[in-house]
Design a protein around this motif. Structure first.
Motif, PDB file in Angstrom:
ATOM      1  N   GLN A  84      21.351  29.703  35.742  1.00 22.21           N
ATOM      2  CA  GLN A  84      20.527  29.355  36.896  1.00 22.21           C
ATOM      3  C   GLN A  84      21.370  29.159  38.153  1.00 22.21           C
ATOM      4  OE1 GLN A  84      17.999  26.028  36.006  1.00 22.21           O
ATOM      5  NE2 GLN A  84      16.446  27.343  35.106  1.00 22.21           N
ATOM      6  N   LEU A 139      16.727  39.467  43.635  1.00 23.12           N
ATOM      7  CA  LEU A 139      17.316  39.103  42.353  1.00 23.12           C
ATOM      8  C   LEU A 139      16.278  38.719  41.285  1.00 23.12           C
ATOM      9  CD1 LEU A 139      20.359  36.965  43.596  1.00 23.12           C
ATOM     10  CD2 LEU A 139      20.366  39.343  42.865  1.00 23.12           C
ATOM     11  N   THR A 140      15.042  38.544  41.695  1.00 23.65           N
ATOM     12  CA  THR A 140      14.032  38.099  40.720  1.00 23.65           C
ATOM     13  C   THR A 140      12.917  39.131  40.575  1.00 23.65           C
ATOM     14  OG1 THR A 140      12.891  36.869  42.480  1.00 23.65           O
ATOM     15  CG2 THR A 140      14.474  35.678  41.149  1.00 23.65           C
ATOM     16  N   GLN A 194      23.167  34.012  41.088  1.00 26.33           N
ATOM     17  CA  GLN A 194      22.640  34.229  39.742  1.00 26.33           C
ATOM     18  C   GLN A 194      23.754  34.847  38.917  1.00 26.33           C
ATOM     19  OE1 GLN A 194      19.834  37.537  38.914  1.00 26.33           O
ATOM     20  NE2 GLN A 194      18.352  35.934  38.398  1.00 26.33           N
ATOM     21  N   THR A 226      16.551  36.163  47.244  1.00 31.49           N
ATOM     22  CA  THR A 226      15.854  35.730  46.021  1.00 31.49           C
ATOM     23  C   THR A 226      14.883  36.794  45.546  1.00 31.49           C
ATOM     24  OG1 THR A 226      16.056  33.390  46.663  1.00 31.49           O
ATOM     25  CG2 THR A 226      14.356  33.951  45.055  1.00 31.49           C
ATOM     26  N   TYR A 229      24.874  36.421  34.852  1.00 22.64           N
ATOM     27  CA  TYR A 229      24.448  36.816  33.514  1.00 22.64           C
ATOM     28  C   TYR A 229      25.632  36.671  32.566  1.00 22.64           C
ATOM     29  CZ  TYR A 229      22.469  39.380  29.617  1.00 22.64           C
ATOM     30  OH  TYR A 229      22.007  39.733  28.363  1.00 22.64           O
ATOM     31  N   SER A 275      20.691  34.676  31.741  1.00 19.68           N
ATOM     32  CA  SER A 275      20.943  34.290  33.128  1.00 19.68           C
ATOM     33  C   SER A 275      21.330  32.817  33.239  1.00 19.68           C
ATOM     34  CB  SER A 275      19.701  34.545  33.990  1.00 19.68           C
ATOM     35  OG  SER A 275      19.423  35.925  34.053  1.00 19.68           O
ATOM     36  N   ASN A 329      26.906  36.738  41.135  1.00 22.39           N
ATOM     37  CA  ASN A 329      27.639  35.955  40.137  1.00 22.39           C
ATOM     38  C   ASN A 329      28.983  35.461  40.663  1.00 22.39           C
ATOM     39  OD1 ASN A 329      28.923  38.416  40.271  1.00 22.39           O
ATOM     40  ND2 ASN A 329      29.135  38.675  38.055  1.00 22.39           N
ATOM     41  N   ALA A 389      18.811  31.758  43.014  1.00 23.85           N
ATOM     42  CA  ALA A 389      17.708  32.687  42.740  1.00 23.85           C
ATOM     43  C   ALA A 389      16.647  32.076  41.840  1.00 23.85           C
ATOM     44  CB  ALA A 389      18.246  33.975  42.118  1.00 23.85           C
ATOM     45  N   GLU A 390      17.027  31.095  41.020  1.00 26.11           N
ATOM     46  CA  GLU A 390      16.060  30.417  40.142  1.00 26.11           C
ATOM     47  C   GLU A 390      15.510  29.149  40.768  1.00 26.11           C
ATOM     48  OE1 GLU A 390      17.881  33.421  38.090  1.00 26.11           O
ATOM     49  OE2 GLU A 390      18.995  31.699  38.839  1.00 26.11           O
TER      50      GLU A 390
END
Length: 300
Positions: free
Chosen positions: A129, A299-300, A119, A296, A121, A127, A197, A132-133
């Motif tokens: 994708q 991070l979410t 993920q 995941t 930013y 964010s 990242n 994590a998405e």
């Protein structure tokens, strides 16, 4: 020549005696029936050596009869012997080369779509994708992308030198399972431990899995393990102490998975060989999924 009814052990060395020459001690066994064989009885096979009976396809005791009962010859791990024992390795190299050409043709947008990213930013954009998405495919696609010509060259040479003998020893299906499970384990550990990242790409996780399985194979065949262990040690030193931007998590994850799956492939008992081999692979994949789910959730 009549076969000896058993393989007597020497009281002094503990080494078994050749099943055809009881007076000769040996540390080598037939890769098919596992009976001890001396240098005079060793017949070169695609991997290791076979006894004269297995090489001729004649029966020789319970193991020999079981071998001849099979409709096709089998590899050390129980896979089917193929006419081209390196076909899967060639295909994997071809996929990596094609992906690299696509990278060069499509530019950075191609890499950003398929490399491993947890993920990110970006100020003003929010964010970006990643896994994590829900883009879990990145755990797989990153295995076939490379950051430079040198990166591609080293991985493909390693894949050919190490992968081709392993494919011959395991058979196509088992070899392919080892490759993908090791690569996914490397990607999952990178996703779990590295900064979200931090982009990552390359077949190195799968390559280190092949390293681990090769060590298991060498030990299984009673070969000198010093060359493969020295090569592995050099690669680990480069991984941790070089100035290159190397994702050590992928190397370690792939190596551990390769050793575990490789051991199951090469040491599974014959009566339930496929169950142990693919069952172990499924357990490792379950661990991979578990690591991805944990990260995941963080991070979410």
């Amino acid at each position: 020549m009549d076969q000896a009814p058993s393989s007597p052990q020497d009281a002094r060395s503990g080494l078994p005696s050749c099943y055809r020459h009881p007076d000769r001690e040996t540390g080598i066994r037939c890769t098919r029936c596992e009976r001890p064989i001396c240098p005079d009885c060793m017949v070169d096979a695609s991997v290791g050596f076979q006894c004269p009976d297995c090489a001729r396809g004649t029966s020789g005791g319970r193991e020999g009869r079981a071998a001849t009962a099979a409709t096709r010859p089998r590899t050390l791990a129980g896979g089917t012997v193929a006419a081209d024992p390196r076909l899967v390795t060639k295909i994997l190299i071809g996929i990596c080369l094609a992906a690299f050409l696509a990278q060069k043709a499509a530019g950075a947008a191609f890499e950003e779509r398929f490399f491993l990213l947890g993920q990110a930013y970006v100020p003003g954009l929010g964010s970006v994708q990643g896994v994590a998405e829900g883009q879990w495919y990145r755990l797989l696609t990153a295995m076939f992308l490379h950051g430079s010509y040198v990166h591609l060259l080293f991985n493909m040479l390693s894949l050919w030198w190490i992968g081709a003998p392993l494919e011959a020893a395991l058979g196509r299906a088992r070899y392919l399972t080892l490759f993908f499970v090791s690569g996914l384990a490397g990607s999952a550990l990178t996703y779990l431990v590295a900064e979200p990242n931090q982009p990552s790409l390359g077949a190195s996780g799968a390559i280190f899995g092949l390293f681990g399985a090769t060590a298991v194979l060498m030990r299984r065949l009673n070969y000198d393990m010093r060359p493969v262990l020295a090569l592995l040690a050099i690669n680990l030193v480069i991984t941790f102490y070089s100035g290159f931007n190397i994702a050590w998590q992928a190397h370690i994850g792939g190596l551990v998975a390769g050793v575990v799956v490789g051991y199951a492939m090469l040491h599974a008992p014959r009566e339930r060989r496929a169950l142990v081999q693919y069952g172990t692979s499924a357990v490792v994949l379950a661990v991979v999924i578990g690591m991805a789910l944990v990260r995941t959730a963080q991070l979410t």
